[in-house]
Design an enzyme around this catalytic site. Structure first.
Site, mmCIF file in Angstrom:
data_model
loop_
_atom_site.group_PDB
_atom_site.id
_atom_site.type_symbol
_atom_site.label_atom_id
_atom_site.label_comp_id
_atom_site.label_asym_id
_atom_site.label_seq_id
_atom_site.Cartn_x
_atom_site.Cartn_y
_atom_site.Cartn_z
ATOM 1 N N ASN A 105 3.929 -0.275 -0.834
ATOM 2 C CA ASN A 105 2.985 -1.212 -0.233
ATOM 3 C C ASN A 105 2.168 -1.870 -1.342
ATOM 4 O O ASN A 105 1.989 -1.288 -2.410
ATOM 5 C CB ASN A 105 2.036 -0.451 0.700
ATOM 6 C CG ASN A 105 1.021 -1.368 1.377
ATOM 7 O OD1 ASN A 105 1.356 -2.457 1.845
ATOM 8 N ND2 ASN A 105 -0.243 -0.939 1.414
ATOM 9 N N HIS A 111 -1.683 -3.496 -1.959
ATOM 10 C CA HIS A 111 -3.004 -3.486 -1.341
ATOM 11 C C HIS A 111 -3.966 -4.269 -2.244
ATOM 12 O O HIS A 111 -3.966 -4.067 -3.459
ATOM 13 C CB HIS A 111 -3.473 -2.031 -1.186
ATOM 14 C CG HIS A 111 -4.811 -1.918 -0.540
ATOM 15 N ND1 HIS A 111 -5.000 -2.116 0.817
ATOM 16 C CD2 HIS A 111 -6.030 -1.652 -1.059
ATOM 17 C CE1 HIS A 111 -6.285 -1.966 1.097
ATOM 18 N NE2 HIS A 111 -6.932 -1.688 -0.007
ATOM 19 N N MET A 170 0.953 -5.442 8.590
ATOM 20 C CA MET A 170 -0.314 -4.897 9.067
ATOM 21 C C MET A 170 -0.114 -3.825 10.143
ATOM 22 O O MET A 170 -0.646 -3.935 11.239
ATOM 23 C CB MET A 170 -1.200 -6.043 9.575
ATOM 24 C CG MET A 170 -1.611 -6.991 8.469
ATOM 25 S SD MET A 170 -2.413 -6.111 7.102
ATOM 26 C CE MET A 170 -3.045 -7.474 6.136
ATOM 27 N N ARG A 171 0.681 -2.812 9.800
ATOM 28 C CA ARG A 171 0.850 -1.669 10.710
ATOM 29 C C ARG A 171 0.853 -0.390 9.887
ATOM 30 O O ARG A 171 1.321 -0.368 8.748
ATOM 31 C CB ARG A 171 2.194 -1.754 11.448
ATOM 32 C CG ARG A 171 2.224 -2.732 12.586
ATOM 33 C CD ARG A 171 3.545 -2.622 13.320
ATOM 34 N NE ARG A 171 3.721 -1.336 13.983
ATOM 35 C CZ ARG A 171 3.280 -1.056 15.198
ATOM 36 N NH1 ARG A 171 2.647 -1.968 15.891
ATOM 37 N NH2 ARG A 171 3.480 0.129 15.733
ATOM 38 N N GLY A 228 3.283 -14.494 4.043
ATOM 39 C CA GLY A 228 4.420 -14.121 3.204
ATOM 40 C C GLY A 228 4.417 -14.681 1.799
ATOM 41 O O GLY A 228 5.484 -14.910 1.224
HETATM 42 C C1 GAR Z 1 -1.978 -9.558 0.658
HETATM 43 O O1 GAR Z 1 -3.212 -9.792 0.034
HETATM 44 C C2 GAR Z 1 -1.711 -8.077 0.742
HETATM 45 O O2 GAR Z 1 -2.183 -7.360 -0.365
HETATM 46 C C3 GAR Z 1 -2.475 -7.708 1.976
HETATM 47 O O3 GAR Z 1 -2.243 -8.760 2.874
HETATM 48 C C4 GAR Z 1 -2.012 -9.960 2.137
HETATM 49 C C5 GAR Z 1 -0.701 -10.530 2.610
HETATM 50 O O4 GAR Z 1 -0.496 -11.802 2.061
HETATM 51 N N1 GAR Z 1 -2.044 -6.461 2.519
HETATM 52 C C6 GAR Z 1 -2.854 -5.596 3.085
HETATM 53 O O5 GAR Z 1 -4.049 -5.766 3.194
HETATM 54 C C7 GAR Z 1 -2.176 -4.340 3.577
HETATM 55 N N2 GAR Z 1 -3.140 -3.363 3.969
HETATM 56 P P1 GAR Z 1 0.934 -12.492 2.139
HETATM 57 O O6 GAR Z 1 1.399 -12.420 3.598
HETATM 58 O O7 GAR Z 1 0.641 -13.910 1.728
HETATM 59 O O8 GAR Z 1 1.847 -11.783 1.205
#
Ligand code: GAR
Length: 223
Positions: free
Chosen positions: A107, A109, A90-91, A12
Site C-alpha cells: 500500500n 500512504h 479506500m478499503r 488513479g
Molecule cells: C494517494 O495520495 C494515496 O497515498 C492515498 O490516496 C491517494 C490516491 O491518489 N491513499 C490512502 O490514503 C490510502 N489510505 P490516486 O488515486 O491519484 O493515486
C-alpha cells in the site's frame, strides 16, 4: 518480472505513474488487471486507455467485508496476479486477502508512518505542526497502515502550506517511490526480518535535513 494487480477507488494518479514507469522501462512489472470498488472512477479509464483489463467489485453486492475480499482474491488469482498493489484503494483489507496473498500486498500512504495512519492525514500533519511529512510504501497486514515499511520519501511542510499544496508535494514523491518499490520487490531484492524490510545490496542512505533550514553554524561563529 512480477505480475501485479492494482486496486483503485479514485483518480488513479499512482496507477498512472506505475503504468508510465513500466512503459518507459523504469519499473519491471506487468499489470494483469486493475480492480476498482467503485464504478466510473477515472483510474479505470486510465487503465482502459493502456489496454489493461479492468474489473469492478461493488461492496453493495456483499454482506461482509470478508465475502468481498474472498471474491477480490479469486479475481486476482484468476488473472495470475503475484503482487497486489493498493493505489488509493479506500478499503480495509481482511483475512481472506491476507491469506491468499501473504506478504504480497503493498500500500502507499500519504504520511510518514507510523505517524498519521488513517484518513485526512495531510490535514492532520499540518494541524499537528510537524516540519516534515511524506509518503510510505508498506506491506499490508491486519492493522490499518501498520505493516512493515518498505520505502519512505520525506518532504518539508511549509509554514504557508494548505492541504492541497502539501498533498501535491507528497503525491509527486508517491509517483516516484511506488514504481521503485514494485521494481525492487519484483527483483526479489527485499528481505523481511520481522518488522524490518531490508534492501539487499542497496546503497547506504546519506545526508540529513532540517526544517526550518536555520543553519546558524554553517559559515559563521557567534561573537
Ligand atoms: C494517494 O495520495 C494515496 O497515498 C492515498 O490516496 C491517494 C490516491 O491518489 N491513499 C490512502 O490514503 C490510502 N489510505 P490516486 O488515486 O491519484 O493515486
Amino acid at each position: 518480472m512480477v505480475d501485479i494487480g492494482v486496486l483503485v477507488s479514485g483518480g488513479g494518479t499512482n496507477l498512472q505513474s506505475i503504468i508510465d514507469s513500466i512503459e518507459t522501462k523504469k519499473c519491471s512489472a506487468r499489470i494483469k488487471v486493475v480492480i476498482s470498488n467503485k464504478t466510473d472512477v477515472f483510474a479505470l479509464k486510465r487503465a482502459e486507455k493502456h489496454g489493461i483489463a479492468t474489473e469492478v467489485i461493488k461492496k453493495e453486492d456483499f454482506l461482509t467485508r470478508e465475502s468481498f475480499d474472498t471474491e477480490l482474491a479469486a479475481r486476482l488469482k484468476k488473472y495470475g496476479v503475484g503482487l497486489v498493489v493498493l493505489a488509493g484503494f479506500m478499503r480495509i483489507i481482511t483475512r481472506p486477502m491476507l491469506e491468499a496473498f501473504p506478504m504480497r500486498i503493498i500500500n502507499i500512504h500519504p504520511a510518514l508512518l507510523p505517524s498519521f495512519p488513517g484518513l485526512d492525514v495531510q490535514k492532520k500533519a499540518i494541524e499537528h505542526g510537524v516540519k516534515f511529512s511524506g509518503c510510505t510504501v508498506h506491506f499490508v497486514d491486519e492493522g490499518v497502515d501498520s505493516g512493515p515499511i518498505i520505502i519512505q520519501a520525506v518532504v518539508p511542510v511549509k509554514d504557508n502550506d494548505t492541504v492541497e499544496t502539501l498533498s501535491k508535494r507528497i503525491l509527486d514523491e508517491e509517483h516516484r517511490i511506488y514504481p521503485e518499490a514494485i521494481h525492487i520487490i519484483g527483483e526479489g531484492r527485499l528481505q523481511v526480518l520481522g518488522r524490518r524490510v531490508v534492501l539487499k545490496d542497496g546503497p547506504e542512505p546519506t545526508g540529513a535535513l532540517e526544517n526550518p533550514p536555520v543553519s546558524i553554524f554553517a559559515d559563521k561563529t557567534l561573537p
